[in-house]
Write a protein that holds these residues in place. Structure first.
Motif, PDB file in Angstrom:
ATOM      1  N   ARG A  90      -9.211 -13.589 -22.573  1.00  0.00           N
ATOM      2  CA  ARG A  90      -8.551 -13.265 -21.256  1.00  0.00           C
ATOM      3  C   ARG A  90      -8.135 -11.744 -21.116  1.00  0.00           C
ATOM      4  O   ARG A  90      -7.942 -11.013 -20.274  1.00  0.00           O
ATOM      5  N   GLU A  91      -7.430 -11.528 -22.535  1.00  0.00           N
ATOM      6  CA  GLU A  91      -6.500 -10.249 -22.602  1.00  0.00           C
ATOM      7  C   GLU A  91      -7.125  -8.991 -23.366  1.00  0.00           C
ATOM      8  O   GLU A  91      -6.847  -8.053 -23.185  1.00  0.00           O
ATOM      9  N   PHE A  92      -8.272  -9.446 -24.008  1.00  0.00           N
ATOM     10  CA  PHE A  92      -8.406  -8.297 -25.225  1.00  0.00           C
ATOM     11  C   PHE A  92      -9.947  -8.061 -25.163  1.00  0.00           C
ATOM     12  O   PHE A  92     -10.647  -7.610 -25.953  1.00  0.00           O
ATOM     13  N   VAL A  93     -10.726  -8.959 -24.053  1.00  0.00           N
ATOM     14  CA  VAL A  93     -12.358  -8.346 -23.926  1.00  0.00           C
ATOM     15  C   VAL A  93     -12.307  -8.206 -22.583  1.00  0.00           C
ATOM     16  O   VAL A  93     -11.895  -8.859 -21.471  1.00  0.00           O
ATOM     17  N   ARG A  94     -13.083  -6.988 -22.446  1.00  0.00           N
ATOM     18  CA  ARG A  94     -13.472  -6.390 -21.120  1.00  0.00           C
ATOM     19  C   ARG A  94     -14.529  -7.248 -20.471  1.00  0.00           C
ATOM     20  O   ARG A  94     -15.284  -7.889 -21.053  1.00  0.00           O
ATOM     21  N   PRO A  95     -14.691  -7.002 -19.051  1.00  0.00           N
ATOM     22  CA  PRO A  95     -15.610  -7.820 -18.435  1.00  0.00           C
ATOM     23  C   PRO A  95     -17.146  -7.584 -18.742  1.00  0.00           C
ATOM     24  O   PRO A  95     -18.081  -8.318 -18.754  1.00  0.00           O
ATOM     25  N   ASP A  96     -17.397  -6.268 -19.507  1.00  0.00           N
ATOM     26  CA  ASP A  96     -18.616  -6.089 -20.086  1.00  0.00           C
ATOM     27  C   ASP A  96     -18.728  -6.457 -21.493  1.00  0.00           C
ATOM     28  O   ASP A  96     -19.894  -5.935 -22.098  1.00  0.00           O
ATOM     29  N   GLY A  97     -17.805  -7.167 -22.052  1.00  0.00           N
ATOM     30  CA  GLY A  97     -17.875  -7.577 -23.212  1.00  0.00           C
ATOM     31  C   GLY A  97     -17.187  -7.056 -24.380  1.00  0.00           C
ATOM     32  O   GLY A  97     -17.396  -7.482 -25.732  1.00  0.00           O
TER      33      GLY A  97
END
Length: 630
Positions: free
Chosen positions: A386-393
């Protein structure tokens, strides 16, 4: 052999909003505080009669504001540059006090130089405008990343990524034989570790606050020695175990851990040198705890005894700890953090640092029956997603705990690849998916690995020099080998072997132009194998390795142990000479007291164990020699 879990797609999490829930709270709070300050400045700017007071107030809402109000735009640019430098210092040393001190100082400077404030409106508009623009840019990038993530998830749905299960320890674990080159590279680490505990000849000495610090070199040194023992010589203690102990005990030398007193003072506004208890100091507790967990898995539990780790501050003050208190501190800090991840430097939460923390907990749970990792692992996984992965992975490398902000340059492929390696033991799904994404940027041409272009591609974090992308190849070798992608691991190792100039001092070999940290991590990659870290941290060793005969002593560097393994009854060794032909003794332990053993490859054909299960075997070592005690 390793069993596999049920196959299911390892998809990139689809975010609920533009920020994770905790980050949303932090950013909202930060904007709220700034808004309150801006309103106070607005009142002061309208009510104050003196230009000095007005300029001082305007200088607090953004760096150089007082100079802009006076029309001194060049001076405003100078002040802004000074403030940016202060931010760098804050990040580099964890010195939280530096940015507010710089802001206050430059506001006073602007007040002292104030004259004819003709641009008050412009000054007041700059801060809110930058905040709005920043949010709009983030939203635009976020939407683009969501689209990329959706496309990647369509590929991941059919990619067939599988997370392996626990190995069958009863069937044994793979043990390979080291080459002469492997052993020559290992000797670089052995020589560093086997010097007296209070000596640090051959280490990089630049600072004790960032990646070139002694502690990170000691961590990498110990990890590499442990991995070499695990994958090549599990039935050898001797100087290899002694070297690991020395690396652990060198961490107790004050110069290796005294940094915390300073960082705690200027980062947390608290003077307390205590490095473990109730401190957000995962750069020590997590990294050091993993050293001890690896050592204990392979050797003995001496560092789990109460007071075994004595951090001596001065003649009157010593902080007594153990493996257990390190693990307890990590567990306590993770539970206390809204992010679950907690700071490495004061305020700065690093995704890679927290992998060492969870690995320490996993090791401690396995060795001592605690449930630290069992409790925090689900929360930690959710926090990463939720906090440390961007929507592009893409993994974010760092986030400010107080403000919620991050930046992209600390999410380079090298940072992500390092994190991917270290999270494989405790967070294998995230590790495997991230490696799948990273691999898309790699290219092998004519057997040579080519890394993607990025700003810090040529940075060696062990000496802060921008010379060559050696470190990127090192961590790619580590991650690819751990994740079972041997094609990329072999290409990375081949690239390093063919390209890097080698320094050879009496059979001790290292990459000449790279830092000690890069060389030590290269050793970790060289001695790794598929699931090597995960097996060592999460699953441990077969019963036969813990009870069967071991090579307990041999002379270094006369005897280089290329392979040492036991099936619980017999001991098989492969030895190479390290300093020319020699007749030398090998001490074998954990034998059955009084039993006569057959020996092949030695100067005598039998050996009888004494009352303590120990026997001496003499060998003539002039070239590769196989020895079997059975």
């Amino acid at each position: 052999m390793t069993s596999t879990l049920e196959q299911r797609p390892l998809l990139i999490p689809v975010p609920d909003g533009a920020f994770g829930p905790t980050t949303q709270l932090r950013i909202t709070r930060s904007i709220g505080v700034y808004t309150a300050l801006w309103l106070i400045v607005l009142v002061v700017a309208g009510a104050a009669t003196g230009d000095g007071w007005r300029a001082a107030a305007l200088g607090l809402i953004w760096p150089g504001g007082g100079f802009v109000a006076s029309g001194s735009f060049v001076m405003a640019a100078v002040v802004l540059a000074i403030f940016v430098l202060g931010l760098v210092v804050w990040w580099f040393f964890g010195a939280t006090i530096v940015p507010p001190l710089v802001l206050a100082g430059t506001a006073w400077w602007g007040a002292a130089s104030a004259d004819d404030l003709d641009h008050v409106g412009l000054t007041l508009a700059v801060g809110p405008t930058l905040i709005v623009l920043g949010l709009l840019v983030h939203l635009a990038r976020h939407r683009a990343q969501v689209r990329v993530g959706a496309a990647l998830n369509r590929e991941l749905a059919t990619a067939g990524l599988v997370v392996g299960g626990a190995p069958d320890l009863a069937a044994g674990l793979p043990v390979a034989e080291s080459s002469a080159e492997d052993l020559a590279r290992l000797r670089f680490g052995l020589d560093l570790a086997l010097q007296p505990v209070d000596e640090f000849t051959g280490f990089t000495h630049l600072d004790q606050y960032r990646e070139a610090a002694l502690r990170y070199q000691l961590n990498a040194l110990s990890y590499g020695l442990s991995m070499a023992q695990f994958t090549r010589t599990p039935a050898f203690g001797g100087y290899l175990a002694e070297a690991q102990r020395n690396a652990i005990e060198k961490m107790l030398v004050r110069r290796a851990w005294a940094y915390w007193a300073h960082e705690n003072a200027w980062g947390n506004l608290k003077w307390d040198p205590e490095p473990v208890e109730n401190s957000e100091n995962i750069m020590l507790t997590g990294f050091y705890g993993l050293q001890i967990g690896m050592y204990e898995t392979l050797n003995d539990d001496r560092y789990s005894q109460p007071g075994a780790l004595a951090f001596r501050w001065n003649a009157k003050r010593t902080y007594d700890h153990s493996f257990g208190s390190l693990a307890s501190s990590i567990h306590r800090n993770m539970n206390a953090s809204d992010y679950t991840l907690f700071p490495c430097e004061p305020n700065w939460i690093y995704t890679v640092c927290n992998t060492f923390g969870i690995n320490t907990l996993v090791s401690h749970d396995r060795l001592h029956g605690t449930a630290y990792a069992t409790e925090v692992q689900p929360k930690l996984q959710a926090a990463y997603d939720r906090e440390f992965v961007r929507p592009d992975g893409k993994l974010l490398g760092v986030r400010a705990a107080h403000l919620g902000m991050t930046w992209n340059f600390w999410a380079s492929p090298s940072v992500q690849t390092t994190t991917t390696y270290w999270m494989h033991a405790a967070l294998p799904e995230l590790s495997l998916r991230t490696w799948w994404l990273l691999k898309r940027g790699l290219e092998i041409r004519d057997g040579i690995l080519h890394l993607p272009t990025f700003a810090t591609k040529n940075l060696d974090p062990g000496n802060y020099l921008m010379l060559r992308d050696t470190f990127g190849h090192v961590v790619t070798m580590m991650a690819a080998r751990e994740l079972g992608d041997e094609e990329y691991a072999a290409a990375a190792q081949r690239t390093l072997d063919e390209r890097e100039p080698i320094e050879d001092r009496g059979g001790v070999r290292r990459m000449e132009r790279s830092s000690g940290l890069a060389n030590l991590y290269a050793s970790l990659g060289r001695f790794g194998r598929e699931n090597g870290l995960r097996d060592l941290v999460s699953h441990g060793t077969p019963e036969a390795w813990r009870t069967g005969p071991v090579l307990a002593e041999c002379a270094y560097p006369d005897v280089l142990v290329a392979k040492a393994v036991t099936d619980g009854q017999a001991l098989d060794l492969v030895l190479l000479p390290g300093a020319g032909p020699v007749r030398t003794d090998l001490a074998i332990e954990r034998l059955v007291p009084g039993r006569e053993y057959q020996v092949t490859g030695a100067a005598t054909s039998t050996a009888t164990a004494d009352s303590e299960g120990r026997a001496i075997v003499t060998v003539d070592l002039g070239e590769r020699l196989e020895v079997r005690v059975y």
